[in-house]
Write an enzyme that holds these catalytic residues in place. Structure first.
Site, PDB file in Angstrom:
ATOM      1  N   LYS A  94       0.953   3.973  -2.985  1.00 14.04           N
ATOM      2  CA  LYS A  94       0.551   5.360  -2.714  1.00 14.04           C
ATOM      3  C   LYS A  94       1.713   6.337  -2.948  1.00 14.04           C
ATOM      4  CE  LYS A  94      -3.790   4.750  -1.527  1.00 14.04           C
ATOM      5  NZ  LYS A  94      -4.867   5.256  -2.407  1.00 14.04           N
ATOM      6  N   TYR A 106       0.834  -1.212   0.000  1.00 15.64           N
ATOM      7  CA  TYR A 106       0.000   0.000   0.000  1.00 15.64           C
ATOM      8  C   TYR A 106       0.869   1.264   0.000  1.00 15.64           C
ATOM      9  CZ  TYR A 106      -3.830   3.057   1.655  1.00 15.64           C
ATOM     10  OH  TYR A 106      -4.769   4.059   1.798  1.00 15.64           O
TER      11      TYR A 106
HETATM   12  P1  NAP Z   1     -13.636   2.019   1.131  1.00 18.80           P
HETATM   13  O1  NAP Z   1     -14.564   2.560   2.153  1.00 18.80           O
HETATM   14  O2  NAP Z   1     -13.184   0.618   1.225  1.00 18.80           O
HETATM   15  O3  NAP Z   1     -14.299   2.275  -0.326  1.00 18.80           O
HETATM   16  C1  NAP Z   1     -13.604   1.861  -1.463  1.00 18.80           C
HETATM   17  C2  NAP Z   1     -14.378   2.241  -2.706  1.00 18.80           C
HETATM   18  O4  NAP Z   1     -13.578   1.879  -3.844  1.00 18.80           O
HETATM   19  C3  NAP Z   1     -15.703   1.530  -2.870  1.00 18.80           C
HETATM   20  O5  NAP Z   1     -16.570   2.398  -3.573  1.00 18.80           O
HETATM   21  C4  NAP Z   1     -15.331   0.318  -3.731  1.00 18.80           C
HETATM   22  O6  NAP Z   1     -16.402  -0.194  -4.548  1.00 18.80           O
HETATM   23  C5  NAP Z   1     -14.281   0.938  -4.628  1.00 18.80           C
HETATM   24  N1  NAP Z   1     -13.316  -0.028  -5.160  1.00 18.80           N
HETATM   25  C6  NAP Z   1     -12.508  -0.857  -4.461  1.00 18.80           C
HETATM   26  N2  NAP Z   1     -11.755  -1.582  -5.301  1.00 18.80           N
HETATM   27  C7  NAP Z   1     -12.116  -1.205  -6.559  1.00 18.80           C
HETATM   28  C8  NAP Z   1     -11.709  -1.590  -7.852  1.00 18.80           C
HETATM   29  N3  NAP Z   1     -10.764  -2.518  -8.036  1.00 18.80           N
HETATM   30  N4  NAP Z   1     -12.309  -1.017  -8.917  1.00 18.80           N
HETATM   31  C9  NAP Z   1     -13.280  -0.085  -8.747  1.00 18.80           C
HETATM   32  N5  NAP Z   1     -13.687   0.345  -7.536  1.00 18.80           N
HETATM   33  C10 NAP Z   1     -13.118  -0.217  -6.463  1.00 18.80           C
HETATM   34  O7  NAP Z   1     -12.278   2.895   1.080  1.00 18.80           O
HETATM   35  P2  NAP Z   1     -11.988   4.387   1.606  1.00 18.80           P
HETATM   36  O8  NAP Z   1     -11.505   4.308   2.995  1.00 18.80           O
HETATM   37  O9  NAP Z   1     -13.107   5.280   1.281  1.00 18.80           O
HETATM   38  O10 NAP Z   1     -10.713   4.760   0.708  1.00 18.80           O
HETATM   39  C11 NAP Z   1     -10.815   5.536  -0.472  1.00 18.80           C
HETATM   40  C12 NAP Z   1      -9.430   5.946  -0.896  1.00 18.80           C
HETATM   41  O11 NAP Z   1      -8.828   6.733   0.136  1.00 18.80           O
HETATM   42  C13 NAP Z   1      -8.489   4.777  -1.153  1.00 18.80           C
HETATM   43  O12 NAP Z   1      -7.648   5.065  -2.249  1.00 18.80           O
HETATM   44  C14 NAP Z   1      -7.689   4.708   0.124  1.00 18.80           C
HETATM   45  O13 NAP Z   1      -6.429   4.114  -0.075  1.00 18.80           O
HETATM   46  C15 NAP Z   1      -7.573   6.179   0.447  1.00 18.80           C
HETATM   47  N6  NAP Z   1      -7.247   6.433   1.842  1.00 18.80           N
HETATM   48  C16 NAP Z   1      -8.106   6.053   2.822  1.00 18.80           C
HETATM   49  C17 NAP Z   1      -7.764   6.308   4.144  1.00 18.80           C
HETATM   50  C18 NAP Z   1      -8.660   5.937   5.295  1.00 18.80           C
HETATM   51  O14 NAP Z   1      -8.242   6.119   6.443  1.00 18.80           O
HETATM   52  N7  NAP Z   1      -9.858   5.443   5.054  1.00 18.80           N
HETATM   53  C19 NAP Z   1      -6.547   6.934   4.441  1.00 18.80           C
HETATM   54  C20 NAP Z   1      -5.711   7.311   3.416  1.00 18.80           C
HETATM   55  C21 NAP Z   1      -6.065   7.055   2.120  1.00 18.80           C
HETATM   56  P3  NAP Z   1     -17.437  -1.334  -4.003  1.00 18.80           P
HETATM   57  O15 NAP Z   1     -18.443  -0.591  -3.137  1.00 18.80           O
HETATM   58  O16 NAP Z   1     -18.084  -1.883  -5.226  1.00 18.80           O
HETATM   59  O17 NAP Z   1     -16.638  -2.324  -3.249  1.00 18.80           O
END
Ligand code: NAP
Length: 249
Positions: A160, A156
């Site tokens: 990133k 990851y």
């Molecule tokens: P999440 O709640 O798990 O949501 C992920 C989303 O991405 C869902 O809409 C999912 O679709 C979609 N997705 C996953 N794999 C996919 C693929 N292969 N193709 C198309 N769509 C896909 O994640 P999140 O926490 O919101 O994270 C969003 C972004 O922010 C990510 O890039 C993550 O690395 C980044 N981020 C998050 C955090 C944190 O603390 N949460 C921190 C830093 C960065 P489905 O609903 O169909 O599964």
């Protein structure tokens, strides 16, 4: 005041979590939004309804960002529906955490293919219409882990960090065409992605965060909307930490 009226946006992974908040924030400022999701059709339908309730159009496109063809399909569907692509937000991301010595090749590849290659495919697919329009805003959702590294997240963190390199290279390549490319690097935000993290680890992150709390999905979305707006016209190739001060550099 940010006004995205008449603009069309793409958000990858817009059905849940941060992506969902980005879709809604863009729509609230006036944009029509196409978004992708991997499999959760019910969540995607709920987001479409929420955007329409704001008086904007939404398009949910099922597809896996790690497949190059999915990006072409998403861009074609967006152009078909709205005739233009002003904003691309590469948000879709996954984790498959493990220690390096135990990490499977599949866990490495899945995370790099989704979080890094997925953004490259989408940027490549959206580039032609943006260059033709001589305008565009690309925002990549990186992570504090991509800036500082995180034990147990070599895949990851590498993906990133790669996204940050991609952001800077694209920014240089298309600046003369009126296109900007920036990244946001969230700290810890409670979503389904992070909900499995053990409480002591969550507590450690909270303690290491100068502002003393986790971020909200809306706070990440606000930063993305700003970088996607006319107000950010003179910002490109930058990484904006939205992390309560977790990483300072
Ligand atoms: P999440 O709640 O798990 O949501 C992920 C989303 O991405 C869902 O809409 C999912 O679709 C979609 N997705 C996953 N794999 C996919 C693929 N292969 N193709 C198309 N769509 C896909 O994640 P999140 O926490 O919101 O994270 C969003 C972004 O922010 C990510 O890039 C993550 O690395 C980044 N981020 C998050 C955090 C944190 O603390 N949460 C921190 C830093 C960065 P489905 O609903 O169909 O599964």
């Amino acid at each position: 005041m940010i006004d995205l009226s008449g603009k069309s946006a793409i958000v990858t992974g817009g059905s849940r979590g941060i992506g969902r908040a980005i879709v809604l924030a863009l729509a609230r400022q006036g944009a029509d939004v196409a978004f992708s999701y991997k499999g959760n059709a019910d969540a995607a339908a709920e987001v479409v309804a929420a955007v329409e309730a704001l008086g904007r159009q939404a398009l949910a496109h099922r597809g896996d960002v790690s497949e190059p063809d999915a990006a072409e399909g998403l861009v074609a569907a967006t152009l078909g529906a709205y005739g233009r692509i002003d904003i691309l937000v590469n948000n879709a991301g996954i984790t498959r955490d493990d220690l390096v010595m135990r990490m499977s090749t599949d866990a490495w590849r899945d995370v790099v293919d989704t979080n890094l290659s997925g953004a490259f495919y989408a940027i490549r697919a959206a580039m032609r219409p943006m260059i033709r329009a001589r305008a565009g805003r690309i925002v990549n959702v990186s992570s504090a882990a991509g800036r500082a590294g995180n034990a147990g997240q070599a895949n990851y963190s590498a993906a990133k960090a790669g996204l940050i390199g991609l952001t800077k290279a694209v920014a240089r390549e298309v600046a003369s065409r009126g296109i900007t490319c920036n990244a946001v690097a969230p700290g810890f935000v409670l979503t389904e992605l992070t909900s499995g993290l053990a409480e002591p680890i969550q507590e450690g992150i909270r303690a290491a965060t100068p502002l003393g709390r986790f971020g909200t999905v809306e706070e990440i979305a606000d930063a993305v909307v700003f970088l996607a707006s006319d107000e950010a016209a003179y910002i490109t190739g930058q990484v904006l930490g939205v992390d309560g001060g977790l990483v300072m550099s």
